[in-house]
Enzyme design. Structure first.
Site, mmCIF file in Angstrom:
data_model
loop_
_atom_site.group_PDB
_atom_site.id
_atom_site.type_symbol
_atom_site.label_atom_id
_atom_site.label_comp_id
_atom_site.label_asym_id
_atom_site.label_seq_id
_atom_site.Cartn_x
_atom_site.Cartn_y
_atom_site.Cartn_z
ATOM 1 N N ASP A 75 37.565 36.536 35.757
ATOM 2 C CA ASP A 75 36.197 36.390 36.079
ATOM 3 C C ASP A 75 35.026 36.380 34.852
ATOM 4 O OD1 ASP A 75 38.109 35.525 38.199
ATOM 5 O OD2 ASP A 75 37.733 37.283 39.353
ATOM 6 N N ARG A 98 51.178 47.262 48.750
ATOM 7 C CA ARG A 98 50.737 48.998 49.387
ATOM 8 C C ARG A 98 49.844 49.887 48.198
ATOM 9 N NH1 ARG A 98 56.827 51.312 48.667
ATOM 10 N NH2 ARG A 98 56.640 48.964 46.500
ATOM 11 N N THR A 114 40.416 39.754 33.062
ATOM 12 C CA THR A 114 39.949 39.063 33.865
ATOM 13 C C THR A 114 39.428 37.693 33.971
ATOM 14 O OG1 THR A 114 39.284 38.905 36.774
ATOM 15 C CG2 THR A 114 37.622 40.197 34.611
ATOM 16 N N GLY A 168 45.694 40.194 40.085
ATOM 17 C CA GLY A 168 45.996 38.309 39.339
ATOM 18 C C GLY A 168 45.883 38.268 37.234
ATOM 19 N N ASP A 197 38.806 44.648 38.436
ATOM 20 C CA ASP A 197 37.715 45.376 38.809
ATOM 21 C C ASP A 197 38.965 46.548 40.284
ATOM 22 O OD1 ASP A 197 35.792 46.474 40.065
ATOM 23 O OD2 ASP A 197 36.089 46.015 41.521
ATOM 24 N N ARG A 253 35.180 34.842 41.527
ATOM 25 C CA ARG A 253 34.662 35.452 42.839
ATOM 26 C C ARG A 253 33.174 35.437 42.524
ATOM 27 N NH1 ARG A 253 38.613 36.851 45.710
ATOM 28 N NH2 ARG A 253 36.850 38.678 46.546
ATOM 29 N N ASP A 299 34.071 40.046 34.786
ATOM 30 C CA ASP A 299 32.940 40.220 35.960
ATOM 31 C C ASP A 299 33.335 42.063 35.807
ATOM 32 O OD1 ASP A 299 35.661 40.567 36.761
ATOM 33 O OD2 ASP A 299 34.872 39.995 39.317
HETATM 34 O O1 F6P Z 1 40.182 37.870 39.614
HETATM 35 C C1 F6P Z 1 40.857 36.222 39.432
HETATM 36 C C2 F6P Z 1 40.762 35.235 40.490
HETATM 37 O O2 F6P Z 1 41.829 34.146 39.674
HETATM 38 C C3 F6P Z 1 39.534 34.607 41.100
HETATM 39 O O3 F6P Z 1 38.664 34.086 39.644
HETATM 40 C C4 F6P Z 1 40.068 34.239 42.371
HETATM 41 O O4 F6P Z 1 39.052 33.799 43.360
HETATM 42 C C5 F6P Z 1 41.137 35.108 42.162
HETATM 43 O O5 F6P Z 1 41.874 35.196 41.619
HETATM 44 C C6 F6P Z 1 42.272 34.324 43.470
HETATM 45 O O6 F6P Z 1 43.053 35.220 43.504
HETATM 46 P P1 F6P Z 1 44.980 34.724 44.286
HETATM 47 O O7 F6P Z 1 45.235 33.942 43.051
HETATM 48 O O8 F6P Z 1 45.546 36.101 44.801
HETATM 49 O O9 F6P Z 1 44.507 33.141 45.275
#
Ligand code: F6P
Length: 385
Positions: free
Chosen positions: A139, A76, A137, A11, A115, A183, A141
């Protein structure tokens, strides 16, 4: 000619372009050419796609959100399916990636990711591809680093949302629920909740109940404050232990979290017979320009990643251990989430102000470590967390 490759994976988040610029600028000082692979790891394999990067085409990107290289968290290359689950990457993909790096005569490949993306970098390292990891990130985390860039920008966005909700909630005497990302970690909810003056914060790290949450709202009513702001992290577990979202285990993908805000709002509405509104902040938290903190952190990460390549210190991930930038083996940083310590200074401070976490300790003394005057004048609690 010496050459560095860079890719941004997973992301996106504010600060990715600042890392790219940092790598290009610091690399050119040391005589490195740079190439940027498109759409994360996908750009390494058929059809191989990359962009030569230089001071000219990276000029002005410091302040831009997103990533000029594109990114994906699907496709992939998937090395993490769920919490602590490692998925082996197909050997043909590892071989094709190594070939691309050899053909382009890369001295090192800088992988910028969270991660899941760094778990891929770890498998690259085990396969003999010279990688350096850069943590990103919103997050926050990732263990081993105090902060990831992107987090501060996401918190600023969520705080701004709370500031806006504050005035409308107060005007209409409403309870409003803000669902934020993060997350399985409650960092964004905790920091924005404190910064934005929330009255209750629900995070994955602290078990909570609807009764305790409603109790907080009624308590505010009794104080004459007929509006309440609740921040809920998307990964907070419901009192029965379940997450709200879409299970994607069959696709070997992590669960898509989201929807808990509406569940919380509906439950409060049902129990207290009052109108409750929910706002899901979603991807607004990931977009836009990086904050100054994130620009500085991302730039440092980029420059130090080049230093690692230059010193051939591969299989390492850059980390911020204030006030220094260090590195740790990528294997030490992935599959080990950094989550909020319920006894941390930030949680204690929030409790001290009367912010409820929806648990029973939200009543009573918030301080787990009482002041002790026998050892020092000023007490320290786990700082920064
Ligand atoms: O890891 C970053 C994040 O934005 C999380 O906070 C969230 O759960 C996830 O990615 C959302 O991912 P996507 O953009 O694939 O919906």
């Amino acid at each position: 000619m010496k050459r560095i490759g860079i890719l941004t994976s997973g992301g996106d988040c504010p600060g990715l372009n600042a890392v790219i610029r940092g790598v290009v600028k610091a690399g050119s000082q040391l005589g490195y050419d740079c190439v940027g692979f498109l759409k994360g790891y996908e750009g390494l394999v058929d059809p191989v796609s990359y962009l030569p990067l230089n001071n000219k085409n990276t000029s002005g990107i410091l302040v831009r959100g997103g990533t000029i290289l594109g990114s994906t968290n699907k496709g992939r290359f998937v090395a993490v399916a769920g919490e602590n689950d490692r998925v082996e990457i197909d050997k043909s993909l590892l071989e094709a990636s190594r070939k691309t790096c050899e053909q382009l005569e890369l001295d090192g490949l800088i992988c910028v990711g969270g991660d899941g993306s760094l778990a891929i970098a770890q498998q690259f390292h085990e396969y003999g591809i010279p990688v350096v990891g850069v943590p990103k990130t919103i997050d926050n985390d990732l263990s081993a680093t105090a902060f990831t860039f992107g987090f501060d920008s996401a918190v600023a966005c969520a705080t701004d949302a709370l500031d806006r909700l504050h005035t409308t909630a107060a005007s209409h005497e409403r309870t409003m629920v803000l669902e934020v990302m993060g997350r399985h970690a409650g960092w964004i909810a905790l920091h924005s909740g404190i910064a934005g003056g929330a009255h209750a914060i629900l995070i994955p790290e602290i078990d909570w109940t609807f009764e305790n949450l409603c109790h907080k709202i009624l308590e505010r009513d009794q104080d004459g404050k007929r509006f309440t702001l609740v921040v809920v992290a998307e990964g907070a577990r419901l009192p029965d232990g379940g997450h709200v979202g879409e299970d994607r285990g069959a696709l070997k993908q992590q669960m898509k979290l989201g929807g808990i805000g509406q569940v919380v709002a509906s439950q409060i509405q049902h129990r207290l017979h009052r109108e409750v509104r929910c706002v899901v902040l979603g991807h607004l938290q990931r977009g836009g320009a990086p904050t100054t903190f994130d620009r500085v952190l991302a730039t440092q990460f980029g420059a130090h990643a080049v230093r690692l390549v230059h010193h051939k210190k591969f299989g390492e991930m850059i980390c911020y251990q204030p006030p220094n930038i260090h590195s740790v083996p990528i294997s030490e940083a992935v599959n080990r989430l950094s989550t909020v310590d319920p006894k941390s200074a930030a949680v204690q401070a929030a409790r001290a102000l009367g912010i409820s976490f929806g648990d029973s300790s939200s009543v009573g003394s918030p301080f787990h470590s009482p002041f002790s005057h026998s050892t020092s004048e000023t007490e320290t609690v786990t700082a920064g967390t």
